[in-house]
Write an enzyme that holds these catalytic residues in place. Sequence first.
Site, PDB file in Angstrom:
ATOM      1  CG  HIS A  10     -17.549   8.751 -13.952  1.00 49.28           C
ATOM      2  ND1 HIS A  10     -17.797   7.341 -13.917  1.00 49.28           N
ATOM      3  CD2 HIS A  10     -17.929   9.185 -12.640  1.00 49.28           C
ATOM      4  CE1 HIS A  10     -18.747   7.143 -12.867  1.00 49.28           C
ATOM      5  NE2 HIS A  10     -18.660   8.125 -12.118  1.00 49.28           N
ATOM      6  N   GLY A  25     -21.318  14.522 -12.644  1.00 55.39           N
ATOM      7  CA  GLY A  25     -21.392  14.699 -11.152  1.00 55.39           C
ATOM      8  C   GLY A  25     -20.331  13.702 -10.519  1.00 55.39           C
ATOM      9  N   GLY A  30     -26.289  10.786  -8.468  1.00 56.06           N
ATOM     10  CA  GLY A  30     -27.639  10.592  -8.973  1.00 56.06           C
ATOM     11  C   GLY A  30     -27.805  10.654 -10.432  1.00 56.06           C
ATOM     12  NE  ARG A 103     -40.045  32.139  -9.522  1.00 52.80           N
ATOM     13  CZ  ARG A 103     -41.066  32.973  -9.353  1.00 52.80           C
ATOM     14  NH1 ARG A 103     -41.145  33.905  -8.717  1.00 52.80           N
ATOM     15  NH2 ARG A 103     -42.298  32.526  -9.965  1.00 52.80           N
TER      16      ARG A 103
END
Length: 142
Positions: A10, A25, A30, A103
Amino acid sequence: MPPSAPLILHATAVAVAGRGLLIRGASGSGKSGLALEMMARGAQLVSDDRVIVSDRDDGLWLSAPAPLRGLIEARGLGLLGATPCDPAPLVAVLDLDTLETERLPHRRETMLQGRRIPLLHNTAHPYFPAALVQYLRGERKE
């Protein structure tokens, strides 16, 4: 060791320059929306909602189950047609459920079908889809 039997996950998958990204996810996280954003920037749809991961001698490959080939769901609009791409070699997995906090993150890996695959985490920046397209074009530099 012989290749493993194909997995059906999935997930959603896109490719850029013949290099595939597996987007995983939770439901509603999304995956399809990110794929649509990446497609607007030049990515091709491999598969939406279900992805076949095949283990070949030269690595893992992504493809679509026949009934889903060339279709992507856009919430609020329904199923949309998309030019499907050929199976693509898997170069990275994106986990939308884990937020990237660094970052400049260290390289991460995940295991899939007994193979180590680069693992990326979700970022909340508006340029994320464009950055993923660029990643697939040339990989990450140190």
